[in-house]
Design an enzyme around this catalytic site. Structure first.
Site, PDB file in Angstrom:
ATOM      1  N   ARG A   1      -0.913  10.193  -1.037  1.00 11.00           N
ATOM      2  CA  ARG A   1       0.473   9.742  -0.946  1.00 11.00           C
ATOM      3  C   ARG A   1       1.309  10.313  -2.087  1.00 11.00           C
ATOM      4  O   ARG A   1       2.520  10.409  -1.984  1.00 11.00           O
ATOM      5  CB  ARG A   1       0.531   8.216  -1.007  1.00 11.00           C
ATOM      6  CG  ARG A   1      -0.159   7.550   0.153  1.00 11.00           C
ATOM      7  CD  ARG A   1       0.262   6.135   0.260  1.00 11.00           C
ATOM      8  NE  ARG A   1       1.706   6.040   0.100  1.00 11.00           N
ATOM      9  CZ  ARG A   1       2.331   4.914  -0.237  1.00 11.00           C
ATOM     10  NH1 ARG A   1       1.646   3.828  -0.447  1.00 11.00           N
ATOM     11  NH2 ARG A   1       3.624   4.883  -0.351  1.00 11.00           N
TER      12      ARG A   1
ATOM     13  N   LYS B   1       7.977  13.247  -5.704  1.00 11.76           N
ATOM     14  CA  LYS B   1       7.973  12.357  -4.525  1.00 11.76           C
ATOM     15  C   LYS B   1       9.119  11.354  -4.634  1.00 11.76           C
ATOM     16  O   LYS B   1       9.871  11.139  -3.684  1.00 11.76           O
ATOM     17  CB  LYS B   1       6.645  11.618  -4.457  1.00 11.76           C
ATOM     18  CG  LYS B   1       6.623  10.417  -3.526  1.00 11.76           C
ATOM     19  CD  LYS B   1       5.280   9.751  -3.433  1.00 11.76           C
ATOM     20  CE  LYS B   1       5.016   8.740  -4.490  1.00 11.76           C
ATOM     21  NZ  LYS B   1       5.613   7.420  -4.270  1.00 11.76           N
ATOM     22  N   ASN B   2       9.290  10.770  -5.837  1.00 12.24           N
ATOM     23  CA  ASN B   2      10.251   9.678  -5.987  1.00 12.24           C
ATOM     24  C   ASN B   2      11.699  10.132  -6.142  1.00 12.24           C
ATOM     25  O   ASN B   2      12.600   9.315  -6.244  1.00 12.24           O
ATOM     26  CB  ASN B   2       9.833   8.754  -7.131  1.00 12.24           C
ATOM     27  CG  ASN B   2       8.565   7.984  -6.771  1.00 12.24           C
ATOM     28  OD1 ASN B   2       8.134   8.011  -5.613  1.00 12.24           O
ATOM     29  ND2 ASN B   2       7.949   7.351  -7.745  1.00 12.24           N
TER      30      ASN B   2
ATOM     31  N   CYS C   1       2.628  -5.050  -1.743  1.00 11.79           N
ATOM     32  CA  CYS C   1       1.637  -3.975  -1.671  1.00 11.79           C
ATOM     33  C   CYS C   1       0.605  -4.287  -2.747  1.00 11.79           C
ATOM     34  O   CYS C   1       0.675  -5.309  -3.419  1.00 11.79           O
ATOM     35  CB  CYS C   1       2.302  -2.613  -1.914  1.00 11.79           C
ATOM     36  SG  CYS C   1       2.774  -2.390  -3.608  1.00 11.79           S
TER      37      CYS C   1
ATOM     38  N   ARG D   1       6.884  -6.890  -4.717  1.00  8.44           N
ATOM     39  CA  ARG D   1       7.891  -5.853  -4.465  1.00  8.44           C
ATOM     40  C   ARG D   1       9.112  -6.382  -3.683  1.00  8.44           C
ATOM     41  O   ARG D   1       9.435  -5.912  -2.604  1.00  8.44           O
ATOM     42  CB  ARG D   1       7.295  -4.655  -3.745  1.00  8.44           C
ATOM     43  CG  ARG D   1       5.991  -4.122  -4.283  1.00  8.44           C
ATOM     44  CD  ARG D   1       6.096  -3.429  -5.617  1.00  8.44           C
ATOM     45  NE  ARG D   1       6.891  -2.225  -5.579  1.00  8.44           N
ATOM     46  CZ  ARG D   1       6.406  -1.016  -5.249  1.00  8.44           C
ATOM     47  NH1 ARG D   1       5.153  -0.904  -4.890  1.00  8.44           N
ATOM     48  NH2 ARG D   1       7.183   0.050  -5.256  1.00  8.44           N
TER      49      ARG D   1
ATOM     50  N   ARG E   1       6.859   1.757   1.591  1.00  8.94           N
ATOM     51  CA  ARG E   1       7.877   0.844   1.099  1.00  8.94           C
ATOM     52  C   ARG E   1       9.206   1.545   0.890  1.00  8.94           C
ATOM     53  O   ARG E   1      10.259   0.951   0.986  1.00  8.94           O
ATOM     54  CB  ARG E   1       7.503   0.259  -0.239  1.00  8.94           C
ATOM     55  CG  ARG E   1       6.195  -0.350  -0.389  1.00  8.94           C
ATOM     56  CD  ARG E   1       6.097  -0.855  -1.776  1.00  8.94           C
ATOM     57  NE  ARG E   1       7.414  -1.183  -2.279  1.00  8.94           N
ATOM     58  CZ  ARG E   1       8.125  -2.224  -1.860  1.00  8.94           C
ATOM     59  NH1 ARG E   1       7.642  -2.974  -0.918  1.00  8.94           N
ATOM     60  NH2 ARG E   1       9.311  -2.449  -2.358  1.00  8.94           N
TER      61      ARG E   1
ATOM     62  N   ASP F   1       4.075   4.188 -13.883  1.00 16.33           N
ATOM     63  CA  ASP F   1       3.282   5.056 -12.995  1.00 16.33           C
ATOM     64  C   ASP F   1       2.267   5.904 -13.752  1.00 16.33           C
ATOM     65  O   ASP F   1       1.476   6.609 -13.132  1.00 16.33           O
ATOM     66  CB  ASP F   1       4.205   5.978 -12.192  1.00 16.33           C
ATOM     67  CG  ASP F   1       5.003   5.195 -11.172  1.00 16.33           C
ATOM     68  OD1 ASP F   1       5.936   5.759 -10.583  1.00 16.33           O
ATOM     69  OD2 ASP F   1       4.712   3.993 -10.977  1.00 16.33           O
TER      70      ASP F   1
HETATM   71  C1  EPZ Z   1      10.066   2.784  -7.823  1.00 13.39           C
HETATM   72  O1  EPZ Z   1       9.652   1.659  -7.090  1.00 13.39           O
HETATM   73  C2  EPZ Z   1       9.003   3.850  -7.598  1.00 13.39           C
HETATM   74  N1  EPZ Z   1       8.956   4.189  -6.172  1.00 13.39           N
HETATM   75  C3  EPZ Z   1       7.635   3.327  -8.067  1.00 13.39           C
HETATM   76  O2  EPZ Z   1       6.695   4.372  -7.910  1.00 13.39           O
HETATM   77  C4  EPZ Z   1       7.746   2.988  -9.552  1.00 13.39           C
HETATM   78  O3  EPZ Z   1       6.521   2.447  -9.986  1.00 13.39           O
HETATM   79  C5  EPZ Z   1       8.870   1.961  -9.759  1.00 13.39           C
HETATM   80  O4  EPZ Z   1      10.114   2.486  -9.228  1.00 13.39           O
HETATM   81  C6  EPZ Z   1       9.089   1.631 -11.227  1.00 13.39           C
HETATM   82  O5  EPZ Z   1       9.371   2.802 -11.932  1.00 13.39           O
HETATM   83  C7  EPZ Z   1       9.896   5.023  -5.674  1.00 13.39           C
HETATM   84  O6  EPZ Z   1      10.793   5.476  -6.371  1.00 13.39           O
HETATM   85  C8  EPZ Z   1       9.788   5.353  -4.222  1.00 13.39           C
HETATM   86  P1  EPZ Z   1      11.646  -1.237  -8.889  1.00 13.39           P
HETATM   87  P2  EPZ Z   1      10.688   0.428  -6.850  1.00 13.39           P
HETATM   88  O7  EPZ Z   1      12.604  -1.726  -7.848  1.00 13.39           O
HETATM   89  O8  EPZ Z   1      12.082   0.947  -6.823  1.00 13.39           O
HETATM   90  C9  EPZ Z   1      11.198  -5.938  -9.404  1.00 13.39           C
HETATM   91  C10 EPZ Z   1       4.664   5.329  -7.296  1.00 13.39           C
HETATM   92  O9  EPZ Z   1       3.533   5.146  -7.741  1.00 13.39           O
HETATM   93  N2  EPZ Z   1      12.243  -6.003  -8.382  1.00 13.39           N
HETATM   94  O10 EPZ Z   1      12.185  -0.424 -10.017  1.00 13.39           O
HETATM   95  O11 EPZ Z   1      10.181  -0.350  -5.702  1.00 13.39           O
HETATM   96  C11 EPZ Z   1       9.904  -5.364  -8.849  1.00 13.39           C
HETATM   97  O12 EPZ Z   1       9.124  -6.392  -8.275  1.00 13.39           O
HETATM   98  C12 EPZ Z   1       5.575   4.150  -7.033  1.00 13.39           C
HETATM   99  O13 EPZ Z   1       5.172   6.446  -7.052  1.00 13.39           O
HETATM  100  C13 EPZ Z   1      12.791  -7.228  -8.037  1.00 13.39           C
HETATM  101  O14 EPZ Z   1      12.398  -8.272  -8.569  1.00 13.39           O
HETATM  102  O15 EPZ Z   1      10.494  -0.407  -8.184  1.00 13.39           O
HETATM  103  C14 EPZ Z   1       9.248  -4.774 -10.070  1.00 13.39           C
HETATM  104  O16 EPZ Z   1       8.592  -5.815 -10.771  1.00 13.39           O
HETATM  105  C15 EPZ Z   1       4.847   2.842  -7.261  1.00 13.39           C
HETATM  106  N3  EPZ Z   1      13.772  -7.273  -7.091  1.00 13.39           N
HETATM  107  C16 EPZ Z   1      10.433  -4.286 -10.911  1.00 13.39           C
HETATM  108  O17 EPZ Z   1      11.580  -5.009 -10.417  1.00 13.39           O
HETATM  109  C17 EPZ Z   1      14.229  -6.120  -6.469  1.00 13.39           C
HETATM  110  O18 EPZ Z   1      15.151  -6.215  -5.622  1.00 13.39           O
HETATM  111  C18 EPZ Z   1      10.715  -2.794 -10.793  1.00 13.39           C
HETATM  112  O19 EPZ Z   1      10.816  -2.498  -9.426  1.00 13.39           O
HETATM  113  C19 EPZ Z   1      13.661  -4.890  -6.838  1.00 13.39           C
HETATM  114  C20 EPZ Z   1      12.683  -4.848  -7.794  1.00 13.39           C
END
Ligand code: EPZ
Length: 418
Positions: free
Chosen positions: A397, A22-23, A116, A121, A92, A305
């Site tokens: 999802r 998915k990701n 969420c 996020r 998202r 995850d």
């Molecule tokens: C991706 O989310 C995945 N989703 C998530 O999978 C996964 O849990 C996550 O990466 C971490 O591996 C997709 O790829 C569609 P991040 P993403 O930006 O990109 C903070 C699932 O279950 N952050 O790597 O949204 C954020 O709050 C989903 O399939 C900022 O502070 O995650 C978090 O604490 C859930 N500012 C950390 O970084 C930003 O601009 C990691 O977030 C972006 C992120």
């Protein structure tokens, strides 16, 4: 709302084939906006998020044909640059159209995704990256707007490792003028899959999968056909389920073994027996599970995850384990539900202290987010008695036909239309 009913304590035996990731699929589908021509995709998982992404792309002028696990996406000339709230709020990952629209149409307007269940996020890292490439960013009325006459390559260092942030910047930089260097980039395998897709379309990208990614902008990107990588989180979920109950033996097929390295080390430490093939992994559950601490981290660390699924396993270990969730601020909602099934877990901030119990008992529980619901399924499969899991739309999802696959492994599991 549908429910899943599970009669637990039946060991799992047999094999499952893993669906597309998915990701990886979501950013790759968004990349269709960058191309002059069509994008043919294979091995797409049949999930609600994939359908939502097609709807969003059609709203942005892409002709989308989604047929089972395949899609043809043709980005037509269009002035559309807005991702509306009613679509973004359900997924998202809609933020992934920001980079391609900015690079291709010079403007993008996306409803701020909002938080969420698992956390706030934010997307500040994405926006600072776009500014580094010369874009103007404005936030108003719950929307973020980015625009730039032309994007210019730059060096940008993420303050926080962000998977979709890295993906958005790679996509934007692939059509920028000159060279972009991304430092402190995320290294997830899904980012490598996106980069491989873009390179197949003519992009010049080096270092994807490492923390420094170098992108040389090109004039345009052409059509290609691409097969999505297997979903390492689905594979990890089945491997953990196969380790939970003595007498279980599960063969996970068509998976990328490399992307599961860290989980395999932890499963071995917990006493599971593993047989590793080219693109398959067989897990045999131990008679007694040993407690094993984990601490989630960006790839190649332990995947956040898989944290909820691992916790379900540790509830049945002989001894205590510590689970630290370092990526998201609120990713322990499965704890209250696991405790309804007899788990012994104490929370202290971002850390869960798990004491293994002899057995879990079935109970009515509620899914709260995608991976938490997978954790409840694993616990229910190992528990004695009947479990009823509500709000299973969360599962849909991220998992294609999950109950069907578990049934094929001998689980007593069924979905009741709600
Ligand atoms: C991706 O989310 C995945 N989703 C998530 O999978 C996964 O849990 C996550 O990466 C971490 O591996 C997709 O790829 C569609 P991040 P993403 O930006 O990109 C903070 C699932 O279950 N952050 O790597 O949204 C954020 O709050 C989903 O399939 C900022 O502070 O995650 C978090 O604490 C859930 N500012 C950390 O970084 C930003 O601009 C990691 O977030 C972006 C992120």
């Amino acid at each position: 709302m549908d429910k899943i009913i599970i009669e637990g304590a039946h060991p799992l035996q047999g094999e499952v084939t893993i669906h597309g990731a998915k990701n990886a699929a979501l950013p790759i589908m968004a990349a269709s906006l960058l191309l002059d021509g069509e994008l043919w995709l294979k091995n797409l998982p049949q999930l609600s998020d994939i359908k939502t992404m097609v709807k969003l792309l059609e709203h942005l002028g892409v002709e989308g044909d989604l047929e089972k696990g395949q899609a043809r996406l043709l980005s037509k000339k269009s002035k559309a640059v807005e991702a509306p709230y009613d679509l973004v709020k359900t997924m998202r990952a809609s933020v992934l159209v920001l980079g391609p629209l900015l690079a291709r149409r010079g403007r993008a307007k996306v409803s701020l995704p909002g938080g969420c269940a698992i956390g706030e996020r934010p997307i500040d890292q994405h926006l600072k990256g776009f500014e580094a490439l010369g874009a103007k960013v404005t936030l108003e009325h719950g929307y973020v707007e980015v625009e730039a006459k032309a994007l210019k390559g730059a060096t940008y260092t993420f303050d926080v490792v962000s998977v979709t942030g890295t993906e958005n910047l790679i996509m934007a930089a692939s059509l920028a003028k000159g060279e972009t260097i991304l430092e402190n980039a995320a290294c997830e395998p899904e980012i490598v899959d996106l980069a491989n897709l873009l390179i197949a379309c003519g992009a010049k990208i080096k270092g994807a999968g490492t923390s420094t990614v170098v992108i040389e902008g090109v004039q345009s990107l052409q059509s290609t056909e691409y097969r999505i990588m297997p979903d390492r989180i689905e594979a990890g979920t089945f491997l953990i389920a196969g380790a939970a109950l003595p007498g279980s033996q599960v063969l996970v097929k068509e998976t990328s073994v490399k992307s599961l390295d860290h989980l395999l080390i932890k499963l071995k430490e917990a006493g599971a027996k593993l047989k590793i093939g080219e693109d398959s992994i067989q897990v045999t559950a131990p008679k007694k599970l040993k407690p094993v601490d984990i601490s989630t981290a960006p790839y190649p660390g332990f995947a956040t995850d898989l944290q909820a699924q691992w916790m379900a396993l540790m509830c049945l270990a002989e001894g205590s384990s510590v689970i630290a969730e370092n990526i998201f601020e609120n990713r322990f909602m499965h704890v209250a539900e696991l405790k309804r099934m007899g788990a012994d877990i104490r929370l202290d901030g971002h850390t869960a202290f798990v004491r293994g119990v002899k057995k879990l008992s079935g109970a009515p529980v509620m899914a709260t987010d995608l991976r938490a619901s997978a954790s409840l399924v694993i616990a229910a499969l190992a528990a004695e008695g009947k479990t009823e899991i509500g709000r299973v739309y969360h599962l849909d999802r991220g998992y294609e036909l999950l109950e069907k696959k578990f049934r094929s492994l001998g689980a007593k599991i069924k979905r009741v239309k709600g």
